[in-house]
Scaffold this motif. Structure first.
Motif, PDB file in Angstrom:
ATOM      1  N   CYS A 368       0.862  -1.185   0.000  1.00 47.74           N
ATOM      2  CA  CYS A 368       0.000   0.000   0.000  1.00 47.74           C
ATOM      3  C   CYS A 368       0.897   1.233   0.000  1.00 47.74           C
ATOM      4  CB  CYS A 368      -0.938   0.008   1.197  1.00 47.74           C
ATOM      5  SG  CYS A 368      -2.115   1.369   1.204  1.00 47.74           S
ATOM      6  N   ARG A 369       0.818   2.038  -1.045  1.00 45.38           N
ATOM      7  CA  ARG A 369       1.731   3.175  -1.218  1.00 45.38           C
ATOM      8  C   ARG A 369       1.385   4.335  -0.292  1.00 45.38           C
ATOM      9  NH1 ARG A 369       6.183   1.252  -3.693  1.00 45.38           N
ATOM     10  NH2 ARG A 369       5.617  -0.060  -5.466  1.00 45.38           N
ATOM     11  N   GLN A 370       0.103   4.652  -0.158  1.00 43.79           N
ATOM     12  CA  GLN A 370      -0.318   5.819   0.619  1.00 43.79           C
ATOM     13  C   GLN A 370      -1.037   5.386   1.895  1.00 43.79           C
ATOM     14  OE1 GLN A 370       0.539   8.877  -0.119  1.00 43.79           O
ATOM     15  NE2 GLN A 370       1.536   8.314  -2.055  1.00 43.79           N
ATOM     16  N   ALA A 371      -0.427   4.474   2.650  1.00 42.77           N
ATOM     17  CA  ALA A 371      -1.059   4.018   3.890  1.00 42.77           C
ATOM     18  C   ALA A 371      -1.128   5.144   4.915  1.00 42.77           C
ATOM     19  CB  ALA A 371      -0.300   2.823   4.458  1.00 42.77           C
ATOM     20  N   HIS A 372      -0.021   5.870   5.094  1.00 41.52           N
ATOM     21  CA  HIS A 372       0.033   7.001   6.017  1.00 41.52           C
ATOM     22  C   HIS A 372       0.763   8.150   5.320  1.00 41.52           C
ATOM     23  CE1 HIS A 372      -1.561   4.981   9.615  1.00 41.52           C
ATOM     24  NE2 HIS A 372      -0.920   3.911   9.181  1.00 41.52           N
ATOM     25  N   THR A 373       0.797   9.266   5.996  1.00 43.60           N
ATOM     26  CA  THR A 373       1.410  10.460   5.417  1.00 43.60           C
ATOM     27  C   THR A 373       2.899  10.218   5.166  1.00 43.60           C
ATOM     28  OG1 THR A 373      -0.170  11.836   6.611  1.00 43.60           O
ATOM     29  CG2 THR A 373       1.794  12.914   5.748  1.00 43.60           C
ATOM     30  N   PRO A 374       3.402  10.515   3.964  1.00 46.97           N
ATOM     31  CA  PRO A 374       4.844  10.330   3.704  1.00 46.97           C
ATOM     32  C   PRO A 374       5.690  11.183   4.646  1.00 46.97           C
ATOM     33  CG  PRO A 374       3.633  10.602   1.653  1.00 46.97           C
ATOM     34  CD  PRO A 374       2.656  10.900   2.757  1.00 46.97           C
ATOM     35  N   GLY A 375       6.753  10.591   5.141  1.00 45.50           N
ATOM     36  CA  GLY A 375       7.620  11.266   6.094  1.00 45.50           C
ATOM     37  C   GLY A 375       7.280  10.997   7.541  1.00 45.50           C
ATOM     38  N   SER A 376       6.107  10.446   7.812  1.00 47.87           N
ATOM     39  CA  SER A 376       5.728  10.110   9.183  1.00 47.87           C
ATOM     40  C   SER A 376       6.200   8.698   9.514  1.00 47.87           C
ATOM     41  CB  SER A 376       4.208  10.208   9.365  1.00 47.87           C
ATOM     42  OG  SER A 376       3.551   9.281   8.530  1.00 47.87           O
ATOM     43  N   GLU A 377       6.409   8.454  10.781  1.00 46.99           N
ATOM     44  CA  GLU A 377       6.930   7.166  11.231  1.00 46.99           C
ATOM     45  C   GLU A 377       5.779   6.287  11.696  1.00 46.99           C
ATOM     46  OE1 GLU A 377       9.794   8.042  14.197  1.00 46.99           O
ATOM     47  OE2 GLU A 377      11.348   8.617  12.762  1.00 46.99           O
ATOM     48  N   THR A 378       5.501   5.227  10.944  1.00 48.63           N
ATOM     49  CA  THR A 378       4.477   4.259  11.352  1.00 48.63           C
ATOM     50  C   THR A 378       5.019   3.481  12.547  1.00 48.63           C
ATOM     51  OG1 THR A 378       3.720   4.082   9.065  1.00 48.63           O
ATOM     52  CG2 THR A 378       3.043   2.352  10.582  1.00 48.63           C
ATOM     53  N   SER A 379       4.398   3.672  13.689  1.00 44.10           N
ATOM     54  CA  SER A 379       4.991   3.187  14.941  1.00 44.10           C
ATOM     55  C   SER A 379       4.640   1.746  15.262  1.00 44.10           C
ATOM     56  CB  SER A 379       4.567   4.089  16.101  1.00 44.10           C
ATOM     57  OG  SER A 379       3.155   4.100  16.221  1.00 44.10           O
ATOM     58  N   CYS A 380       3.539   1.209  14.706  1.00 43.77           N
ATOM     59  CA  CYS A 380       3.148  -0.151  15.089  1.00 43.77           C
ATOM     60  C   CYS A 380       2.282  -0.771  14.010  1.00 43.77           C
ATOM     61  CB  CYS A 380       2.395  -0.140  16.424  1.00 43.77           C
ATOM     62  SG  CYS A 380       1.890  -1.790  16.986  1.00 43.77           S
ATOM     63  N   LEU A 381       2.457  -2.076  13.800  1.00 44.35           N
ATOM     64  CA  LEU A 381       1.589  -2.914  12.977  1.00 44.35           C
ATOM     65  C   LEU A 381       1.183  -4.115  13.811  1.00 44.35           C
ATOM     66  CD1 LEU A 381       3.442  -2.969   9.527  1.00 44.35           C
ATOM     67  CD2 LEU A 381       1.450  -1.612  10.144  1.00 44.35           C
ATOM     68  N   CYS A 382      -0.110  -4.465  13.754  1.00 47.57           N
ATOM     69  CA  CYS A 382      -0.600  -5.570  14.584  1.00 47.57           C
ATOM     70  C   CYS A 382      -1.672  -6.326  13.818  1.00 47.57           C
ATOM     71  CB  CYS A 382      -1.155  -5.040  15.905  1.00 47.57           C
ATOM     72  SG  CYS A 382      -1.763  -6.339  17.017  1.00 47.57           S
ATOM     73  N   PHE A 383      -1.510  -7.645  13.713  1.00 46.66           N
ATOM     74  CA  PHE A 383      -2.510  -8.494  13.076  1.00 46.66           C
ATOM     75  C   PHE A 383      -3.549  -8.922  14.106  1.00 46.66           C
ATOM     76  CE2 PHE A 383       0.730  -8.912   9.826  1.00 46.66           C
ATOM     77  CZ  PHE A 383      -0.011  -9.069   8.656  1.00 46.66           C
ATOM     78  N   SER A 384      -4.791  -9.051  13.648  1.00 45.24           N
ATOM     79  CA  SER A 384      -5.853  -9.545  14.519  1.00 45.24           C
ATOM     80  C   SER A 384      -5.673 -11.042  14.737  1.00 45.24           C
ATOM     81  CB  SER A 384      -7.223  -9.260  13.910  1.00 45.24           C
ATOM     82  OG  SER A 384      -7.343  -9.907  12.657  1.00 45.24           O
ATOM     83  N   TYR A 385      -6.439 -11.591  15.695  1.00 42.14           N
ATOM     84  CA  TYR A 385      -6.289 -13.000  16.021  1.00 42.14           C
ATOM     85  C   TYR A 385      -6.819 -13.904  14.905  1.00 42.14           C
ATOM     86  CZ  TYR A 385      -4.911 -11.797  20.763  1.00 42.14           C
ATOM     87  OH  TYR A 385      -4.227 -11.313  21.858  1.00 42.14           O
ATOM     88  N   ASP A 386      -7.774 -13.418  14.100  1.00 41.97           N
ATOM     89  CA  ASP A 386      -8.251 -14.226  12.984  1.00 41.97           C
ATOM     90  C   ASP A 386      -7.332 -14.140  11.772  1.00 41.97           C
ATOM     91  OD1 ASP A 386      -8.717 -11.681  12.077  1.00 41.97           O
ATOM     92  OD2 ASP A 386     -10.900 -11.828  12.106  1.00 41.97           O
ATOM     93  N   GLY A 387      -6.358 -13.217  11.764  1.00 45.71           N
ATOM     94  CA  GLY A 387      -5.370 -13.133  10.715  1.00 45.71           C
ATOM     95  C   GLY A 387      -5.805 -12.401   9.469  1.00 45.71           C
ATOM     96  N   MET A 388      -7.027 -11.891   9.433  1.00 43.35           N
ATOM     97  CA  MET A 388      -7.522 -11.228   8.236  1.00 43.35           C
ATOM     98  C   MET A 388      -7.408  -9.710   8.301  1.00 43.35           C
ATOM     99  SD  MET A 388      -8.542 -13.526   6.038  1.00 43.35           S
ATOM    100  CE  MET A 388      -7.062 -14.407   6.522  1.00 43.35           C
TER     101      MET A 388
END
Length: 651
Positions: A368-388
């Motif tokens: 995903c190219r434009q997930a968040h604002t360019p130049g900002s630091e994405t601090s966390c990614l977390c998958f749900s328990y169902d994995g979807m």
């Protein structure tokens, strides 16, 4: 002819019956009972309808009487109780019918299977009123149901309708890590030990079962010297801990804090990160594989995501290189595995989220190219328990939820969530219905909050004001059902519910503080000489307590000092002025009132007496003291004294 054959056959059958009765199997050929099921069901239905109508009429009459008298109402019986009574009535009718049929059949000895229902229990079930469980606080639903809803299903519990009721926030404990930001939290899978790390370079170990109400850590160390701790995580088995700090080498410690392995450092002069054995710049994050206990992953400012094996510390296993739209190197800020361990996700500094297949490290599977604002630091990614579902916490003050099957745009989005740290967490609740994250605040400008969102509607359901500092880390343990929070002022808080939570913080809050042991002072230093002769050898001191007890019994060692004498004096001690140093100074020096107007005369007042009657020095040298001979001054010396200074000879 035919009549004779019939008589013979009948006699033969009578003979066979006699033989069967003698041998004990005459009843095997008895005809089976038959029931009219339609008639039984019809009778049961009519009995249930009549009983329900009678109960409803009695309730209505009773309600009307109470409203007229005391203006109070009675709760109608629930449909479950009515159904139970109807079923009991039908079963009793069926039993009565079956019993009547069994009485009519005289040849059957034991037709019923199992013991009969006691008559007292059946009467008690019919007479007693149903008393349901108490309603939860804040319940707004109706306690009575209309007659039209009698055929509907069972009513759901209020806790199922409101996930907020499942948040364990009724009680809390505070663990003092230090004075600086708690930037890392880790809890082992069993929930027995908590480990915290911060900007003060310290890693502290907390044991819930071993702590008391003083809430003190049992170990503190600095595994990475003067580098800030960024990530701490227990492995899937809980026997080792991954430590990611501000340097380029991640470490693995055991449960007691001893070093197990340290990743190798790469060659910083090699451009292609796939050709070097390790990271060459500061680490940003790391995590363990959820299925393989020996594998973990790290990401760094060198623009690579690497997987490692604990057993081989000399080189990484595989390298993933995030790339921008132009093919340039981008820096991954956070990384994580999916719940099944097949996918690897990384949030990059240019605002993109890139996901690879674990076995294919070249091309991304989702991007995903434009997930968040360019130049900002994405601090966390977390998958749900169902994995979807994937949740991302951005440095642009947003929280987004993604469906990896349709990764072009977010499913839901929440904004105005201030984020000042590159490691601010987000996590799912154990039942996968809530999403939790923390907010940041500036100093003395409010309180940091823990915000709860509904996963489906993404509404802000609940907030917890933690402290007057930023909320950096949050962790919701599924086994303990407790929430761990790391703050910007050096605190680690644990939220729990005595009923809904298990173990964890509940173990240490019930223990009273241990009494501190006072240090015993040594009364005497002993020199141990093991090879000395017995006549010179001193007995070794075994315990200071016994020596203190002996010294207490000794009148000389335990003698109390005498207090200062007051009054006229006693025991040969005079209580006049000058008994102490301070009183002597006051009397003889400070308050000396002798007035010497001429100091020279005061000094030389005894000089004449000393020269005439010497007593100390002069008598000792009287016989051997030579006579002094002084040089007489000549006229030349007088003229030399009269010469000016510039004419005098320099010596």
């Amino acid at each position: 002819m035919d009549t004779r054959k019939v008589n013979e056959a009948s006699e033969k059958m009578d003979g066979d019956e006699d033989i069967g009765s003698v041998m004990g199997f005459s009843g095997f050929g008895k005809k089976a009972r038959t029931f009219d099921l339609d008639a039984i069901f019809e009778q049961t239905r009519r009995t249930a309808i009549e009983r329900s109508q009678r109960i409803i009429e009695e309730r209505q009459a009773k309600t009307q009487m109470e409203e007229e008298g005391e203006s109070s109402h009675s709760v109608k019986p629930s449909i479950h109780r009515q159904k139970d009574k109807a079923a009991a009535a039908s079963s009793s009718g069926q039993k009565s019918e079956s019993s009547s049929e069994s009485d009519s059949d005289s040849d059957s000895d034991s037709e019923l299977i199992g013991p009969p229902v006691p008559t007292q229990l059946a009467a008690q079930e019919d007479d007693e009123e149903f008393v349901g469980p108490p309603l939860p606080p804040g319940y707004t639903g109706s306690t009575a149901q209309s007659d039209d809803d009698d055929d509907e299903g069972e009513t759901q519990d209020d806790d199922d309708d409101h996930p907020v009721k499942k948040i364990p926030d009724t009680h809390e404990i505070t663990l003092q890590h230090g004075t600086k930001t708690v930037s890392a939290l880790g809890l082992d899978p069993s929930g027995a030990r908590l480990v915290t790390g911060g900007y003060d370079y310290d890693v502290r170990f907390w044991d819930f079962a071993g702590m008391d109400q003083s809430l003190q850590a049992f170990r503190s160390l600095q595994p990475c010297e003067c580098h800030q701790i960024k990530t701490l995580q227990y492995s899937v088995t809980g026997d080792v801990i991954l430590v990611v700090s501000g340097n380029s080498q991640a470490k693995v410690l055991d449960r007691d804090g001893f070093n197990v392995m340290e990743c190798v450092k790469g060659d910083q002069y090699i451009v292609d990160m796939a050709n070097t054995k390790g990271h060459t710049a500061m680490l940003n994050s790391g995590c363990w594989h959820p299925k393989i206990k020996e594998e973990f992953m790290t990401c760094s400012n060198d623009g690579s995501v690497r997987t490692w094996d604990v057993n081989s510390e000399k080189k990484h296993k595989s390298v993933f290189k995030p790339r921008s739209h132009q093919g340039k190197k981008v820096i991954p800020i956070c990384c994580t595995y999916s719940r099944d361990g097949k996918l690897i996700a990384a949030g990059c500094q240019d605002g993109t989220i890139q996901i690879w297949d674990r076995n294919l490290s070249v091309h991304t599977k989702f991007h995903c190219r434009q997930a968040h604002t360019p130049g900002s630091e994405t601090s966390c990614l977390c998958f749900s328990y169902d994995g979807m579902t994937l949740a991302s916490r951005g440095g642009d003050d947003s929280l987004k939820m993604w469906d990896i099957r349709n990764f072009k745009k977010p499913v839901n989005e929440a904004t105005r969530l201030t984020n000042f740290f590159s490691m601010t967490d987000c996590c799912f609740s154990p039942d996968d219905k809530l999403l939790v994250t923390g907010t940041s605040v500036k100093k003395e400008e409010g309180n940091g909050k823990l915000v709860f969102f509904d996963r489906v509607s993404f509404q802000r359901l609940y907030e917890i004001e933690v402290t007057n500092a930023s909320v950096v880390r949050c962790l919701w343990h599924p086994k303990l059902n407790q929430i761990m929070v790391g703050t910007g002022n050096g605190l680690a808080r644990v939220y729990y519910d005595p009923v809904k939570s298990h173990r964890g913080a509940k173990l240490c809050v019930v223990k009273s503080k241990r009494k501190e042991k006072q240090a015993e002072a040594l009364t005497q230093d002993y020199i141990i000489t093991p090879h000395a002769l017995p006549m010179f050898r001193e007995a070794r001191q075994r315990s200071t307590r016994k020596q203190l007890e002996k010294d207490r019994l000794d009148p000389k060692k335990s003698h109390k000092p005498e207090p200062p004498v007051s009054g006229p004096g006693r025991g040969g001690r005079v209580a006049a002025h000058g008994g102490t140093l301070s009183s002597f100074i006051v009397k003889n020096i400070a308050l000396d009132k002798t007035d010497d107007s001429n100091p020279r005369e005061a000094i030389l007042r005894h000089a004449k007496e000393a020269s005439e009657n010497p007593y100390w020095v002069a008598p000792a040298y009287k016989q051997t003291q030579p006579e002094p001979i002084f040089e007489e001054e000549s006229d030349e010396d007088e003229e030399a004294d009269k010469e000016p200074e510039w004419k005098k000879r320099k010596i």
